[in-house]
Design an enzyme around this catalytic site. Structure first.
Site, mmCIF file in Angstrom:
data_model
loop_
_atom_site.group_PDB
_atom_site.id
_atom_site.type_symbol
_atom_site.label_atom_id
_atom_site.label_comp_id
_atom_site.label_asym_id
_atom_site.label_seq_id
_atom_site.Cartn_x
_atom_site.Cartn_y
_atom_site.Cartn_z
ATOM 1 N N SER A 148 43.789 49.867 76.700
ATOM 2 C CA SER A 148 44.404 48.700 76.067
ATOM 3 C C SER A 148 44.141 47.481 76.944
ATOM 4 C CB SER A 148 45.910 48.908 75.913
ATOM 5 O OG SER A 148 46.568 47.698 75.606
ATOM 6 N N TYR A 161 53.938 50.931 79.635
ATOM 7 C CA TYR A 161 52.779 51.239 78.804
ATOM 8 C C TYR A 161 51.529 50.618 79.421
ATOM 9 C CZ TYR A 161 49.612 51.066 74.771
ATOM 10 O OH TYR A 161 48.520 51.179 73.923
ATOM 11 N N LYS A 165 48.104 52.460 80.909
ATOM 12 C CA LYS A 165 46.755 52.166 80.440
ATOM 13 C C LYS A 165 45.852 51.684 81.574
ATOM 14 C CE LYS A 165 47.122 53.365 76.135
ATOM 15 N NZ LYS A 165 46.319 54.482 75.615
#
Length: 255
Positions: A148, A161, A165
């Site tokens: 991401s 998150y 990533k």
């Protein structure tokens, strides 16, 4: 030059996690259209069967195998069943991801932290290792990790998150360097805002969308099909000299 051969996955076997919808499903459809035998995986067999039927109706060879990537034994079963079915794995796409929280990082619980890391980092690590004996025998071996833009620069409200990533990007580079001698290419895609169910908390919020659009060179959200096209490049001979790459597909957000 025969471009149809350059981008062909004919007779290759591709295993894709998180593939019953969104980006994973679009990658599966793109790979199948390029000639691959595709195994799609997610947690619910019913959803997989529905999507596999939809793709088989188009003439593609697709099979759904349920797997919760957070569970070690289910990952092992996924690989075993894929090998029983096709005898080989040529392309692995680690797309399954989890993000149970949206908000300040200091509000993230340890349980949520562990869940995010388990699915977004530990599972790709274990699955790559499980697939290694088969990838090393393939003439077209390719691993694609779906990271991401948050892995490049942390996104607001998506702190842990983003950390996961970033770890996946680092993991990609480690494997690319170590597996080069085995002729296995390992690359990462960093999507920006893609209009999927997973990112609905962002694109369904008008205020957030207005802020994001201002930062984009291409003034719109991306589509899962556009990520599928990038994945095909990385899976095919078109990218035969590409490994350890981190490709952004974000409308220019990270420029």
């Amino acid at each position: 030059m025969d471009l149809s051969t350059l981008f062909s996955l004919m007779n290759g076997v591709a295993l894709i996690t998180g593939a019953s919808k969104g980006i994973g499903y679009s990658i599966a459809e793109t790979f199948a259209a390029a000639g691959a035998k595709v195994v799609i995986s997610s947690r619910k067999q019913d959803a997989l069967d529905e999507m596999a039927d939809k793709l088989r109706a188009k003439g593609y060879e697709v099979t759904g195998i349920a797997c919760n990537v957070g569970k070690k034994e289910e990952l092992e079963n996924l690989v075993q069943k894929t090998i029983e079915l096709y005898g080989q794995i040529d392309v692995l796409v680690n797309n399954a991801a989890s993000n149970p929280v949206f908000g300040p990082v200091h509000d993230t619980s340890l349980e949520a932290f562990d869940k995010i890391m388990e699915v977004n980092v530990r599972a790709p690590f274990h699955l790559m290792n499980l697939c290694f004996p088969y990838l090393r025998t393939s003439p077209i071996a390719s691993v694609i990790n779906i990271s991401s833009i948050g892995g490049i620069s942390p996104e607001q409200g998506l702190g842990i998150y983003s950390v996961s990533k970033a770890a996946l990007i680092s993991l990609t580079k480690v494997y690319a360097k170590e597996w080069g001698d085995h002729k296995i290419r390992v690359n990462a895609i960093c999507p920006g805002l893609i209009k999927t169910k997973f990112s609905e908390a962002l694109w369904s919020n008008d205020k957030i969308m207005q802020q994001i659009i201002k930062k984009l060179a291409i003034k719109r959200a991306g589509t899962s099909e556009e990520i599928g096209a990038v994945a095909l490049f990385l899976a095919s001979k078109a990218s035969s000299y590409t490994t350890g790459a981190v490709l952004t597909a974000d409308g220019g957000f990270t420029i």
